[in-house]
Design an enzyme around this catalytic site. Structure first.
Site, PDB file in Angstrom:
ATOM      1  N   CYS A  87      46.804  10.032  27.965  1.00  0.00           N
ATOM      2  CA  CYS A  87      47.675  10.543  26.911  1.00  0.00           C
ATOM      3  C   CYS A  87      46.833  10.628  25.647  1.00  0.00           C
ATOM      4  CB  CYS A  87      48.882   9.635  26.706  1.00  0.00           C
ATOM      5  SG  CYS A  87      49.937  10.156  25.331  1.00  0.00           S
ATOM      6  N   ASN A 195      53.674  18.412  33.859  1.00  0.00           N
ATOM      7  CA  ASN A 195      54.296  18.655  32.566  1.00  0.00           C
ATOM      8  C   ASN A 195      54.446  20.161  32.390  1.00  0.00           C
ATOM      9  OD1 ASN A 195      54.177  15.847  31.689  1.00  0.00           O
ATOM     10  ND2 ASN A 195      51.988  16.166  31.461  1.00  0.00           N
ATOM     11  N   GLU A 213      57.708  16.503  29.195  1.00  0.00           N
ATOM     12  CA  GLU A 213      56.782  15.536  29.793  1.00  0.00           C
ATOM     13  C   GLU A 213      57.355  14.791  30.985  1.00  0.00           C
ATOM     14  OE1 GLU A 213      54.017  13.048  27.709  1.00  0.00           O
ATOM     15  OE2 GLU A 213      54.727  13.814  25.788  1.00  0.00           O
ATOM     16  N   CYS A 223      52.520  16.021  22.325  1.00  0.00           N
ATOM     17  CA  CYS A 223      51.834  15.621  23.553  1.00  0.00           C
ATOM     18  C   CYS A 223      50.384  16.067  23.417  1.00  0.00           C
ATOM     19  CB  CYS A 223      52.492  16.278  24.762  1.00  0.00           C
ATOM     20  SG  CYS A 223      51.594  16.037  26.314  1.00  0.00           S
TER      21      CYS A 223
END
Length: 283
Positions: A87, A195, A213, A223
């Site tokens: 992430c 995603n 997501e 994101c």
């Protein structure tokens, strides 16, 4: 007063993408308490991220002692308890968290993640530049049939998979949520799914983007891997090497370096606050 122990949770935001961070190094309070929690980390993540009993975040990140030459290892969970390899917004938050709490001498921090090495540099202006995992376009055109239509995407992997679709009017993204939900779980993408990121052009090197997501199962304010995915598709179309990506929660600058498959993502990481979390909640 409760006699239950507490642990310090730091809530942070990367462009509106929020995370609960916890020191899980060998010398930490958590390391001594974890064996008595009687919850898996996945279960604990769901409680910590909860908007009622937790701190209302998109994800939960444990920072551990580095191994194999890394400065730190991380263990990352979405708010539904599922794990995620990488992430980008969490990486910026993790870098500031580590730098300010126990790595003040490090301006560049090497994290071991599920997606491999992630390097973050603390810039002079306070922003953080993350060298993302190698990004690549898996399929320039993938067509997914939904209940109502047939949708065309570009499938990109930026550490995690993203279906990217260009739309003409960014306001249309709100009407596309159910389609995104269906495509995120599409049978053609099993078992992991993907995603779903929509983007539209605003200026020559600026785009608007939003990501549905996995794990959160909704649009998020930002994101990092989605910003890179949208920028990568746009850069291939436009030839731009630097792309400003504006997401609902904030902005990120994405830079593509010729000959290097690792994009650079630069943006802020903000500390929302610190919470002494009472483990009575999870007894």
């Amino acid at each position: 007063m409760s006699s239950f122990p507490t642990v310090k949770i730091t809530k942070m935001s990367g462009a509106g993408n929020t995370f609960a961070l916890l020191d899980a190094r060998d010398s930490s309070v958590w390391k001594n308490l974890e064996k008595n929690v009687h919850k898996s980390r996945s279960e604990f993540a769901q409680i910590i991220c909860d908007k009622v009993l937790g701190v209302c975040t998109d994800g939960f990140l444990l920072i551990e002692k580095g191994s194999e030459g890394f400065d730190f290892n991380w263990d990352f969970y979405n708010n539904d308890g599922s794990s995620a390899e990488m992430c980008g917004n969490a990486a910026r938050c993790a870098a500031r968290f580590c730098h300010e709490n126990f790595a003040k001498d490090l301006k560049t921090i090497r994290f071991k993640t599920g997606a491999g090495l992630v390097t973050a540099e603390i810039k002079a202006d306070g922003r953080i530049c993350v060298r993302m995992p190698a990004a690549k376009i898996i399929k320039e055109k993938i067509e997914l049939k939904t209940n109502a239509s047939s949708e065309e995407f570009t499938l990109v992997n930026t550490g995690v998979p993203h279906l990217v679709q260009k739309i003409h009017n960014f306001k249309d993204a709100g009407d596309l949520k159910e389609m995104a939900r269906e495509c995120r779980h599409h049978a053609d993408l099993k078992p992991a799914g993907a995603n779903v990121t929509f983007y539209s052009l605003t200026e020559e090197n600026k785009i608007l983007a939003v990501t549905f997501e996995r794990g959160v199962e909704d649009y998020t304010l930002a994101c990092g891997t989605g910003a890179v995915a949208a920028a990568m598709v746009f850069a291939k179309e436009s030839g731009n090497k630097t792309v400003d990506v504006h997401m609902p929660g904030g902005s990120m600058e994405i830079q593509f370096i010729p000959g290097d498959f690792h994009p650079l993502m630069t943006g802020e990481a903000l500390v929302v606050g610190e919470i002494q979390y009472n483990l009575e909640v999870i007894r």
